[in-house]
Write an enzyme that holds these catalytic residues in place. Structure first.
Site, PDB file in Angstrom:
ATOM      1  N   ASN A 147      -4.393 -25.276  28.369  1.00  0.00           N
ATOM      2  CA  ASN A 147      -3.917 -24.594  27.028  1.00  0.00           C
ATOM      3  C   ASN A 147      -3.654 -25.598  26.071  1.00  0.00           C
ATOM      4  O   ASN A 147      -2.934 -25.582  25.080  1.00  0.00           O
ATOM      5  CB  ASN A 147      -2.730 -23.633  27.355  1.00  0.00           C
ATOM      6  CG  ASN A 147      -1.695 -24.083  27.998  1.00  0.00           C
ATOM      7  OD1 ASN A 147      -1.291 -25.446  28.149  1.00  0.00           O
ATOM      8  ND2 ASN A 147      -0.861 -23.407  28.581  1.00  0.00           N
ATOM      9  N   ARG A 285       9.121 -29.030  24.653  1.00  0.00           N
ATOM     10  CA  ARG A 285      10.119 -28.497  25.518  1.00  0.00           C
ATOM     11  C   ARG A 285      11.486 -28.494  24.861  1.00  0.00           C
ATOM     12  O   ARG A 285      11.736 -29.514  24.156  1.00  0.00           O
ATOM     13  CB  ARG A 285      10.388 -29.326  26.953  1.00  0.00           C
ATOM     14  CG  ARG A 285       9.403 -28.922  28.015  1.00  0.00           C
ATOM     15  CD  ARG A 285       9.173 -27.353  28.432  1.00  0.00           C
ATOM     16  NE  ARG A 285       8.117 -27.237  29.560  1.00  0.00           N
ATOM     17  CZ  ARG A 285       6.984 -26.501  29.163  1.00  0.00           C
ATOM     18  NH1 ARG A 285       6.594 -26.441  27.956  1.00  0.00           N
ATOM     19  NH2 ARG A 285       6.275 -26.406  29.940  1.00  0.00           N
ATOM     20  N   GLN A 314      15.064 -20.595  29.262  1.00  0.00           N
ATOM     21  CA  GLN A 314      14.041 -19.391  28.959  1.00  0.00           C
ATOM     22  C   GLN A 314      14.189 -18.517  30.046  1.00  0.00           C
ATOM     23  O   GLN A 314      14.300 -18.934  31.130  1.00  0.00           O
ATOM     24  CB  GLN A 314      12.603 -20.090  28.947  1.00  0.00           C
ATOM     25  CG  GLN A 314      12.299 -20.846  27.627  1.00  0.00           C
ATOM     26  CD  GLN A 314      10.875 -21.248  27.473  1.00  0.00           C
ATOM     27  OE1 GLN A 314      10.582 -22.070  26.642  1.00  0.00           O
ATOM     28  NE2 GLN A 314       9.981 -20.767  28.394  1.00  0.00           N
ATOM     29  N   HIS A 333       8.243 -18.395  23.800  1.00  0.00           N
ATOM     30  CA  HIS A 333       6.991 -19.140  24.276  1.00  0.00           C
ATOM     31  C   HIS A 333       5.895 -18.673  24.838  1.00  0.00           C
ATOM     32  O   HIS A 333       5.416 -17.871  25.677  1.00  0.00           O
ATOM     33  CB  HIS A 333       7.728 -19.853  25.898  1.00  0.00           C
ATOM     34  CG  HIS A 333       7.042 -21.017  26.215  1.00  0.00           C
ATOM     35  ND1 HIS A 333       7.589 -21.992  27.237  1.00  0.00           N
ATOM     36  CD2 HIS A 333       5.927 -21.813  25.817  1.00  0.00           C
ATOM     37  CE1 HIS A 333       6.772 -23.004  27.310  1.00  0.00           C
ATOM     38  NE2 HIS A 333       5.769 -22.700  26.714  1.00  0.00           N
TER      39      HIS A 333
HETATM   40  P1  NAD Z   1      -0.086 -35.029  28.607  1.00  0.00           P
HETATM   41  O1  NAD Z   1       0.102 -35.668  30.009  1.00  0.00           O
HETATM   42  O2  NAD Z   1      -1.657 -35.157  28.420  1.00  0.00           O
HETATM   43  O3  NAD Z   1       0.454 -35.890  27.618  1.00  0.00           O
HETATM   44  C1  NAD Z   1       1.511 -36.174  27.637  1.00  0.00           C
HETATM   45  C2  NAD Z   1       2.017 -37.600  26.984  1.00  0.00           C
HETATM   46  O4  NAD Z   1       3.394 -37.793  26.792  1.00  0.00           O
HETATM   47  C3  NAD Z   1       1.469 -38.937  27.629  1.00  0.00           C
HETATM   48  O5  NAD Z   1       0.496 -39.521  26.710  1.00  0.00           O
HETATM   49  C4  NAD Z   1       2.619 -39.777  28.061  1.00  0.00           C
HETATM   50  O6  NAD Z   1       2.419 -41.235  28.057  1.00  0.00           O
HETATM   51  C5  NAD Z   1       3.684 -39.159  26.894  1.00  0.00           C
HETATM   52  N1  NAD Z   1       4.898 -39.486  27.163  1.00  0.00           N
HETATM   53  C6  NAD Z   1       5.703 -39.273  28.357  1.00  0.00           C
HETATM   54  N2  NAD Z   1       6.866 -39.537  28.255  1.00  0.00           N
HETATM   55  C7  NAD Z   1       7.234 -40.311  26.859  1.00  0.00           C
HETATM   56  C8  NAD Z   1       8.177 -40.969  26.471  1.00  0.00           C
HETATM   57  N3  NAD Z   1       9.422 -40.975  26.938  1.00  0.00           N
HETATM   58  N4  NAD Z   1       8.015 -41.253  24.971  1.00  0.00           N
HETATM   59  C9  NAD Z   1       6.716 -41.034  24.555  1.00  0.00           C
HETATM   60  N5  NAD Z   1       5.554 -40.525  25.198  1.00  0.00           N
HETATM   61  C10 NAD Z   1       5.832 -39.936  26.237  1.00  0.00           C
HETATM   62  O7  NAD Z   1       0.316 -33.714  28.338  1.00  0.00           O
HETATM   63  P2  NAD Z   1      -0.029 -32.624  27.263  1.00  0.00           P
HETATM   64  O8  NAD Z   1      -1.159 -31.614  27.933  1.00  0.00           O
HETATM   65  O9  NAD Z   1      -0.277 -33.243  26.029  1.00  0.00           O
HETATM   66  O10 NAD Z   1       1.211 -31.709  27.204  1.00  0.00           O
HETATM   67  C11 NAD Z   1       2.483 -32.187  26.786  1.00  0.00           C
HETATM   68  C12 NAD Z   1       3.672 -31.607  27.083  1.00  0.00           C
HETATM   69  O11 NAD Z   1       3.548 -30.483  26.051  1.00  0.00           O
HETATM   70  C13 NAD Z   1       3.798 -30.781  28.310  1.00  0.00           C
HETATM   71  O12 NAD Z   1       4.444 -31.769  29.231  1.00  0.00           O
HETATM   72  C14 NAD Z   1       4.517 -29.718  28.040  1.00  0.00           C
HETATM   73  O13 NAD Z   1       5.839 -29.759  28.315  1.00  0.00           O
HETATM   74  C15 NAD Z   1       4.046 -29.257  26.778  1.00  0.00           C
HETATM   75  N6  NAD Z   1       3.340 -28.183  26.816  1.00  0.00           N
HETATM   76  C16 NAD Z   1       3.850 -26.932  25.999  1.00  0.00           C
HETATM   77  C17 NAD Z   1       2.940 -25.641  26.127  1.00  0.00           C
HETATM   78  C18 NAD Z   1       3.515 -24.512  25.388  1.00  0.00           C
HETATM   79  O14 NAD Z   1       3.074 -23.392  25.588  1.00  0.00           O
HETATM   80  N7  NAD Z   1       4.127 -24.614  24.395  1.00  0.00           N
HETATM   81  C19 NAD Z   1       1.737 -25.641  26.740  1.00  0.00           C
HETATM   82  C20 NAD Z   1       1.339 -26.878  27.311  1.00  0.00           C
HETATM   83  C21 NAD Z   1       2.034 -28.232  27.393  1.00  0.00           C
END
Ligand code: NAD
Length: 391
Positions: A147, A285, A314, A333
């Site tokens: 997603n 988050r 949540q 969410h």
């Molecule tokens: P992803 O794994 O592709 O990307 C995460 C990025 O965060 C990576 O590039 C990583 O290097 C970076 N990162 C990690 N720790 C970090 C830090 N301390 N400082 C800077 N950058 C950091 O994941 P994604 O698919 O892009 O998703 C990201 C987040 O979004 C998920 O982990 C989830 O918490 C959230 N999400 C929310 C929903 C929603 O419905 N609202 C849906 C999907 C994901």
């Protein structure tokens, strides 16, 4: 035979839908990075059907029961008398969603002596004590990319809604007003603003890509730098620290996972470094932001707006201050749903789970988990979710 406990959100208040707003769903064939979509051998539901609520059962019942597995589905997830707690002792697999997270704390993992696999039907596995999973050699997997694009669209929508003051203007219409001055007194153009993303992973980089045509200045901070060719293509400025990025931005969007390094990253000190009147959109988050620091910043005017769809815990209790703080554009969410069938097929057939789906495997962070998380636990405080009362 395995016992699978699946924790899903409740059906709509008017009952499980019998009809939908659209007859079909538009589906891409591949994700933008070339990865294929989840590819279970068969599906026994119509794409576009609501699968994420209790009656939808993630479309898994026929698949699991025809393979002699037992599926238990519930929305009761918080507190010691929850159905989840009662079902845990003989559960082999727990499936849960970030939207209605079954907080898998160390205490719960200890109760589930047979537990071997925890699947996140979505993206983001912070509701699981990853350290406890590592210590117990439990596999944690999610459905990377399922997603990401939905969330990136949501981010762009929320940025525009805040900057252009959409929600209060809409409210004037609903209440019979025509108060143009009230609407425009807080309304700006996004054009020429500086927009930065904390993390440029799948979601963050999709946000950058979608914002490029708006003629904004683009910025990012991530612990992994994007390839030079992508930086050039998007004309995006890399920042070596979150501080140096937020200082120059008008809008900051948060797209990193929650783990011990990012918990409460946006606290009073970091928000004070932002320009007065900045906006934050956080669909990553809730706990990446200090709850009360956000409220204080909106009240003082340090932030002009805050939006997102993620809270902690949540469901958010009715008195959660983000429900009533000024200038917010929060929703529950809601930004995604997913198919978990492929991950389960691999597990039952002893085939490897895609690396991109793995968070924890063989007692350590693995795959997407090794890329984006740090070991440890970010579930503390989740017991407050028991205070939510259904409306
Ligand atoms: P992803 O794994 O592709 O990307 C995460 C990025 O965060 C990576 O590039 C990583 O290097 C970076 N990162 C990690 N720790 C970090 C830090 N301390 N400082 C800077 N950058 C950091 O994941 P994604 O698919 O892009 O998703 C990201 C987040 O979004 C998920 O982990 C989830 O918490 C959230 N999400 C929310 C929903 C929603 O419905 N609202 C849906 C999907 C994901």
């Amino acid at each position: 035979m395995a016992k699978i406990v699946c924790v899903l959100y409740d059906d709509p208040v008017d009952g499980y839908p019998k009809a939908y707003a659209r007859d079909e769903v538009a589906q891409p064939k591949r994700y933008p990075d070339g990865q294929t979509l989840p590819s279970p051998k068969a599906i026994d539901f119509k794409p576009g059907t609501l699968l994420g609520s209790v009656s939808g059962e993630l479309g898994l019942r026929k698949f699991l029961e025809s393979n002699d597995h037992q599926l238990m589905v519930t929305s009761s997830k918080d507190g010691a008398d929850s159905v989840l707690d009662q079902e845990l002792p003989d559960a082999d697999i727990v499936i849960s969603q970030p939207f209605w997270p079954a907080y898998m704390t160390r205490e719960r993992i200890a109760k589930a002596s047979k537990l071997r696999l925890i699947v996140t039907a979505g993206i983001g596995s912070d509701h699981i004590d990853l350290q406890a999973a590592i210590d117990r050699n439990i596999t944690v997997a999610e459905v990377t990319y399922c997603n990401s694009i939905s969330v990136s669209e949501h981010v762009v929508m929320m940025i525009l809604a805040l900057v252009r003051n959409y929600i209060p203007s809409y409210e004037w219409v609903v209440t019979g007003g025509w108060n143009i001055a009230d609407c425009v007194a807080r309304s700006y153009d996004l054009e020429a603003m500086q927009v930065g993303t904390v993390a440029a992973g799948l979601i963050g980089s999709a946000v950058l890509r979608r914002l490029k045509p708006f003629d904004v200045g683009l910025h990012y901070f991530d612990r992994h730098r994007l390839p030079e060719s992508v930086e050039r293509e998007l004309n995006v400025t890399y920042h070596p620290s979150v501080e140096s990025m937020v200082e120059v931005c008008d809008v900051v969007t948060i797209n990193c996972p929650l783990h011990p390094e990012t918990e409460h990253l946006f606290n009073d000190a970091l928000i004070a470094k932002m320009k007065r009147g900045s906006y934050i959109v956080n669909t990553a988050r809730g706990k990446i932001c200090d709850r009360d620091a956000i409220v204080r910043a909106l009240e003082s005017g340090q932030l002009a707006g805050y939006a997102g769809d993620v809270w902690f815990p949540q469901p958010a209790p009715v008195d959660h201050p983000w429900r009533s703080m000024p200038h917010h554009g929060m929703t529950p969410h809601i930004s995604g749903t997913s198919l978990t069938a492929q991950t389960l097929e691999c597990w039952f057939e002893n085939r490897p789970i895609r690396d991109e789906y793995l968070i924890v495997s063989a007692g350590k962070l693995a795959g997407a988990g090794a890329h984006s998380y740090s070991a440890g636990d970010a579930t503390s405080g989740s017991e407050e979710a028991v205070r939510f009362k259904k409306g």
